[in-house]
Design a protein around this motif. Sequence first.
Motif, PDB file in Angstrom:
ATOM      1  N   GLU A  43       0.829  -0.928  -0.263  1.00 38.57           N
ATOM      2  CA  GLU A  43      -0.277   0.129   0.135  1.00 38.57           C
ATOM      3  C   GLU A  43       0.664   1.389   0.021  1.00 38.57           C
ATOM      4  OE1 GLU A  43      -2.815   1.052  -0.477  1.00 38.57           O
ATOM      5  OE2 GLU A  43      -2.323   3.165  -0.267  1.00 38.57           O
ATOM      6  N   PRO A  44       1.238   1.505  -1.390  1.00 39.57           N
ATOM      7  CA  PRO A  44       1.840   3.221  -0.912  1.00 39.57           C
ATOM      8  C   PRO A  44       1.906   3.618  -0.223  1.00 39.57           C
ATOM      9  CG  PRO A  44       0.542   3.320  -3.478  1.00 39.57           C
ATOM     10  CD  PRO A  44      -0.251   1.878  -2.103  1.00 39.57           C
ATOM     11  N   MET A  45       0.261   4.629   0.473  1.00 41.71           N
ATOM     12  CA  MET A  45       0.168   5.336   1.178  1.00 41.71           C
ATOM     13  C   MET A  45       1.107   5.285   2.159  1.00 41.71           C
ATOM     14  SD  MET A  45      -1.427   8.359  -0.597  1.00 41.71           S
ATOM     15  CE  MET A  45      -2.632   9.136   0.136  1.00 41.71           C
ATOM     16  N   TYR A  46       1.477   4.034   3.000  1.00 46.27           N
ATOM     17  CA  TYR A  46       1.812   3.958   4.113  1.00 46.27           C
ATOM     18  C   TYR A  46       3.155   5.196   3.886  1.00 46.27           C
ATOM     19  CZ  TYR A  46       0.300  -0.205   6.758  1.00 46.27           C
ATOM     20  OH  TYR A  46      -0.106  -1.195   7.848  1.00 46.27           O
ATOM     21  N   ARG A  47       3.247   5.375   3.293  1.00 41.38           N
ATOM     22  CA  ARG A  47       4.777   5.937   2.504  1.00 41.38           C
ATOM     23  C   ARG A  47       4.779   7.754   2.421  1.00 41.38           C
ATOM     24  NH1 ARG A  47      10.038   3.679   1.059  1.00 41.38           N
ATOM     25  NH2 ARG A  47      10.980   5.434   1.204  1.00 41.38           N
ATOM     26  N   VAL A  48       2.845   8.103   2.246  1.00 38.29           N
ATOM     27  CA  VAL A  48       2.400   9.814   1.794  1.00 38.29           C
ATOM     28  C   VAL A  48       3.484  10.089   1.596  1.00 38.29           C
ATOM     29  CG1 VAL A  48       1.419   9.654   3.550  1.00 38.29           C
ATOM     30  CG2 VAL A  48       1.080  10.959   1.821  1.00 38.29           C
ATOM     31  N   GLU A  49       4.333  11.022   2.925  1.00 37.99           N
ATOM     32  CA  GLU A  49       5.883  11.747   2.847  1.00 37.99           C
ATOM     33  C   GLU A  49       6.720  11.934   2.071  1.00 37.99           C
ATOM     34  OE1 GLU A  49       6.559  12.762   7.052  1.00 37.99           O
ATOM     35  OE2 GLU A  49       4.296  12.469   7.793  1.00 37.99           O
TER      36      GLU A  49
ATOM     37  N   ARG B  74      -0.920   9.841  -9.969  1.00 32.93           N
ATOM     38  CA  ARG B  74      -1.703   8.937  -9.357  1.00 32.93           C
ATOM     39  C   ARG B  74      -1.490   8.016  -8.527  1.00 32.93           C
ATOM     40  NH1 ARG B  74      -3.883   3.676 -11.935  1.00 32.93           N
ATOM     41  NH2 ARG B  74      -2.847   4.365 -13.883  1.00 32.93           N
ATOM     42  N   ILE B  75      -2.439   8.061  -7.773  1.00 34.06           N
ATOM     43  CA  ILE B  75      -1.771   7.026  -6.675  1.00 34.06           C
ATOM     44  C   ILE B  75      -2.778   6.136  -6.407  1.00 34.06           C
ATOM     45  CG2 ILE B  75      -1.605   6.612  -3.732  1.00 34.06           C
ATOM     46  CD1 ILE B  75      -0.671   9.516  -3.878  1.00 34.06           C
ATOM     47  N   ASN B  76      -2.907   4.604  -6.723  1.00 32.25           N
ATOM     48  CA  ASN B  76      -3.460   3.524  -6.750  1.00 32.25           C
ATOM     49  C   ASN B  76      -3.069   2.806  -4.783  1.00 32.25           C
ATOM     50  OD1 ASN B  76      -3.655   3.289  -9.031  1.00 32.25           O
ATOM     51  ND2 ASN B  76      -2.901   1.856  -9.613  1.00 32.25           N
TER      52      ASN B  76
ATOM     53  N   SER C 264      -7.144   6.942  -7.512  1.00 35.77           N
ATOM     54  CA  SER C 264      -8.206   5.440  -7.650  1.00 35.77           C
ATOM     55  C   SER C 264      -8.095   4.100  -6.612  1.00 35.77           C
ATOM     56  CB  SER C 264      -6.583   4.264  -8.590  1.00 35.77           C
ATOM     57  OG  SER C 264      -7.603   3.493  -9.128  1.00 35.77           O
ATOM     58  N   ILE C 265      -8.827   4.545  -5.655  1.00 36.56           N
ATOM     59  CA  ILE C 265      -9.178   3.854  -4.827  1.00 36.56           C
ATOM     60  C   ILE C 265     -10.001   2.319  -4.721  1.00 36.56           C
ATOM     61  CG2 ILE C 265     -10.387   4.151  -2.349  1.00 36.56           C
ATOM     62  CD1 ILE C 265     -10.011   6.951  -2.440  1.00 36.56           C
TER      63      ILE C 265
ATOM     64  N   GLN D 209      -9.274  14.309  -9.780  1.00 34.17           N
ATOM     65  CA  GLN D 209     -10.058  13.207 -10.536  1.00 34.17           C
ATOM     66  C   GLN D 209     -10.061  11.411  -8.918  1.00 34.17           C
ATOM     67  OE1 GLN D 209     -10.543  11.155 -14.110  1.00 34.17           O
ATOM     68  NE2 GLN D 209      -8.248  12.581 -14.649  1.00 34.17           N
ATOM     69  N   VAL D 210     -11.017  11.094  -8.838  1.00 33.43           N
ATOM     70  CA  VAL D 210     -10.765  10.232  -7.952  1.00 33.43           C
ATOM     71  C   VAL D 210     -11.631   9.529  -7.950  1.00 33.43           C
ATOM     72  CG1 VAL D 210     -11.534  10.046  -5.145  1.00 33.43           C
ATOM     73  CG2 VAL D 210     -10.307  11.582  -5.891  1.00 33.43           C
ATOM     74  N   VAL D 211     -10.953   8.313  -8.342  1.00 38.28           N
ATOM     75  CA  VAL D 211     -12.244   7.087  -8.409  1.00 38.28           C
ATOM     76  C   VAL D 211     -12.121   5.565  -8.217  1.00 38.28           C
ATOM     77  CG1 VAL D 211     -11.666   5.476 -10.717  1.00 38.28           C
ATOM     78  CG2 VAL D 211     -11.009   7.846 -11.512  1.00 38.28           C
ATOM     79  N   MET D 212     -13.115   5.274  -7.661  1.00 37.00           N
ATOM     80  CA  MET D 212     -12.828   3.713  -6.939  1.00 37.00           C
ATOM     81  C   MET D 212     -13.017   2.862  -8.198  1.00 37.00           C
ATOM     82  SD  MET D 212     -15.283   5.252  -3.682  1.00 37.00           S
ATOM     83  CE  MET D 212     -14.477   4.204  -2.636  1.00 37.00           C
ATOM     84  N   THR D 213     -12.607   1.558  -7.821  1.00 32.42           N
ATOM     85  CA  THR D 213     -12.366   0.541  -8.576  1.00 32.42           C
ATOM     86  C   THR D 213     -13.219  -0.598  -8.070  1.00 32.42           C
ATOM     87  OG1 THR D 213     -10.569   0.062  -8.324  1.00 32.42           O
ATOM     88  CG2 THR D 213      -9.918   1.587  -9.713  1.00 32.42           C
TER      89      THR D 213
END
Length: 205
Positions: free
Chosen positions: A75-81, A101-103, A128-129, A168-172
């Motif tokens: 999960e990339p957002m562990y490293r959001v900073e 983009r962040i997935n 992309s969530i 742009q916020v996309v849910m998949t």
Amino acid sequence: METISYEYEGALYVNLTNKCDCSCVFCLRHNGHKGSIYADDLWLEHEPSREEALENLLARDYTQYRELVFCGFGEPMYRVEDILWLVDRLKEQVKNLPPVRINTNGHANLIHGRDVTPELAGRIDTLSISLNGSTAEEYCAVTRPRDGEKAWEAMLDFTRKAAAHVPQVVMTIVDKDKTPEEIDRCRAMAESLGATLRVRAYIQD
Ligand code: SF4
């Protein structure tokens, strides 16, 4: 060789971590996989420092890519900073950086215990969530999050908040065993949060 970045269908993908707070039934990290259809060697024996990642990303020719995407292996957002630091440096140093983009699984605010979405403004073009279901039960059965139903609520809240800061916020959802009614419910849910729904084709493991 570990893979920090790789090309796929005209975009450049960035892999910064293996960590994740989910254990999705379809996750490629299970079953001893160390890569995916996108690239081999995605399992990182050590996470690259932000400086190592920047050096890797600055060596790329950005005229070739339509998008820069922060995504798995974890999960990339562990490293959001670190992601935001990298985007700032790249915007300073690369002429015509493509959209970013962040997935994500949408758990960043839960993981970090604060609302990170305002920090995405002006840096991230698309989020992309993974929605993965139209009810908490369905979501938890598929993604098996560490925090259970709290993670479902956190993902929905993150999406709503992010829609105020990211263009742009996309849910998949993945089109596997989904009825048209379920897909409609997912679409209505995404739209009620300020996002759009994208239905992705199922890729056999
Ligand atoms: S959210 Fe992504 S990285 Fe995490 S378990 Fe699910 S598929 Fe794997």
